[in-house]
Design a protein around this motif. Structure first.
Motif, PDB file in Angstrom:
ATOM      1  N   PRO A 182       1.081  -1.239  -0.037  1.00  0.00           N
ATOM      2  CA  PRO A 182       0.072   0.110   0.161  1.00  0.00           C
ATOM      3  C   PRO A 182       0.789   1.216  -0.164  1.00  0.00           C
ATOM      4  CG  PRO A 182      -0.598  -1.261   1.707  1.00  0.00           C
ATOM      5  CD  PRO A 182       0.548  -2.024   1.050  1.00  0.00           C
ATOM      6  N   PHE A 183       0.440   2.380  -0.777  1.00  0.00           N
ATOM      7  CA  PHE A 183       1.220   3.516  -0.645  1.00  0.00           C
ATOM      8  C   PHE A 183       0.372   4.517   0.279  1.00  0.00           C
ATOM      9  CE2 PHE A 183      -1.798   4.397  -4.514  1.00  0.00           C
ATOM     10  CZ  PHE A 183      -2.214   5.493  -3.985  1.00  0.00           C
ATOM     11  N   HIS A 184       1.037   5.538   0.645  1.00  0.00           N
ATOM     12  CA  HIS A 184       0.339   6.677   1.370  1.00  0.00           C
ATOM     13  C   HIS A 184       0.731   7.992   0.610  1.00  0.00           C
ATOM     14  CE1 HIS A 184       0.120   9.498   4.931  1.00  0.00           C
ATOM     15  NE2 HIS A 184       1.264   9.906   4.418  1.00  0.00           N
ATOM     16  N   LEU A 185      -0.509   8.618   0.625  1.00  0.00           N
ATOM     17  CA  LEU A 185      -0.396  10.088   0.077  1.00  0.00           C
ATOM     18  C   LEU A 185      -0.993  11.029   0.851  1.00  0.00           C
ATOM     19  CD1 LEU A 185      -0.200  11.687  -2.709  1.00  0.00           C
ATOM     20  CD2 LEU A 185      -2.528  10.907  -3.157  1.00  0.00           C
ATOM     21  N   ILE A 194      -8.020  13.586   7.952  1.00  0.00           N
ATOM     22  CA  ILE A 194      -8.682  12.183   8.012  1.00  0.00           C
ATOM     23  C   ILE A 194      -7.950  11.411   6.982  1.00  0.00           C
ATOM     24  CG2 ILE A 194     -10.242  13.339   6.312  1.00  0.00           C
ATOM     25  CD1 ILE A 194     -12.690  11.407   7.878  1.00  0.00           C
ATOM     26  N   ASP A 195      -7.899  10.106   7.567  1.00  0.00           N
ATOM     27  CA  ASP A 195      -7.324   8.971   6.829  1.00  0.00           C
ATOM     28  C   ASP A 195      -8.364   8.312   6.007  1.00  0.00           C
ATOM     29  OD1 ASP A 195      -4.695   9.336   7.918  1.00  0.00           O
ATOM     30  OD2 ASP A 195      -5.155   7.719   9.067  1.00  0.00           O
ATOM     31  N   VAL A 237      -4.549  10.483   3.180  1.00  0.00           N
ATOM     32  CA  VAL A 237      -4.925  11.414   4.095  1.00  0.00           C
ATOM     33  C   VAL A 237      -5.259  12.991   3.542  1.00  0.00           C
ATOM     34  CG1 VAL A 237      -4.334  12.318   6.292  1.00  0.00           C
ATOM     35  CG2 VAL A 237      -3.221  10.137   5.390  1.00  0.00           C
ATOM     36  N   ALA A 238      -6.380  13.100   3.736  1.00  0.00           N
ATOM     37  CA  ALA A 238      -7.026  14.597   3.491  1.00  0.00           C
ATOM     38  C   ALA A 238      -6.497  15.662   4.602  1.00  0.00           C
ATOM     39  CB  ALA A 238      -8.292  14.718   3.292  1.00  0.00           C
ATOM     40  N   ARG A 278      -8.221   7.003  11.119  1.00  0.00           N
ATOM     41  CA  ARG A 278      -8.080   7.880  12.197  1.00  0.00           C
ATOM     42  C   ARG A 278      -8.195   9.246  11.647  1.00  0.00           C
ATOM     43  NH1 ARG A 278      -2.445   7.771  13.695  1.00  0.00           N
ATOM     44  NH2 ARG A 278      -2.070   7.373  11.513  1.00  0.00           N
ATOM     45  N   GLU A 279      -8.541  10.281  12.525  1.00  0.00           N
ATOM     46  CA  GLU A 279      -8.698  11.507  12.338  1.00  0.00           C
ATOM     47  C   GLU A 279      -8.509  12.529  13.288  1.00  0.00           C
ATOM     48  OE1 GLU A 279     -13.190  12.587  11.466  1.00  0.00           O
ATOM     49  OE2 GLU A 279     -13.191  10.360  11.636  1.00  0.00           O
ATOM     50  N   SER A 280      -8.481  13.814  12.811  1.00  0.00           N
ATOM     51  CA  SER A 280      -8.430  14.791  14.019  1.00  0.00           C
ATOM     52  C   SER A 280      -9.171  15.779  13.423  1.00  0.00           C
ATOM     53  CB  SER A 280      -6.823  15.275  14.483  1.00  0.00           C
ATOM     54  OG  SER A 280      -6.588  16.386  13.048  1.00  0.00           O
TER      55      SER A 280
END
Length: 144
Positions: A11-14, A44-45, A54-55, A38-40
């Motif tokens: 999996p990649f992360h962006l 948000i993931d 992740v936005a 997860r989110e704050s």
């Protein structure tokens, strides 16, 4: 190395900018069906087909630069996923039914050439460009 010789892709992360977290949730989780992690209050993931995107809330969201590719103005900055042929068509049909305004309508690019692919481009509510594509022959992903 051919596509058949490759190990499964990890999996990649962006991370990318959005103007509003709840607007992003409605688009990515609601319309595209992404799982939420997860989110704050400022990020948000999302699980985008097994990849972590992740936005991050910021005032500088969206993209504008384009590059000509096969007669279309392709957003120079974009991300997306290569789907199975049937899944790509199902997503295209769903987005059409939802009234998605496409930057580049679902179509076959490079028809009859190396790398022939189904592709479509659209924007998220913050103006980030997404491309979803598919190959009938996944061995054509890196064809020259």
């Amino acid at each position: 190395m051919s596509a058949t010789d490759r190990k499964p892709v990890p999996p990649f992360h962006l991370a990318f900018p959005v103007r509003d977290k709840e607007e992003a949730r409605a688009f990515y989780a609601g319309l595209l069906g992404c799982g939420v992690g997860r989110e704050s209050d400022r990020w948000i993931d999302f699980d985008l087909y097994g990849h972590q995107v992740v936005a991050h809330v910021t005032e500088e969201a969206g993209t504008r630069a384009t590059n000509p590719v096969d007669g279309e103005d392709v957003p120079a900055s974009h991300f997306g996923v290569i789907l199975d042929w049937g899944d790509w068509h199902a997503l295209a049909d769903k987005l059409k039914a939802e009234g998605m305004k496409f930057l580049i309508e679902p179509q076959i690019r490079f028809k009859g050439q190396a790398g022939e692919q189904a592709t479509m481009f659209f924007l998220d509510p913050s103006g980030n460009a997404l491309e979803f594509k598919s190959f009938q022959d996944m061995g054509q992903i890196f064809a020259r």
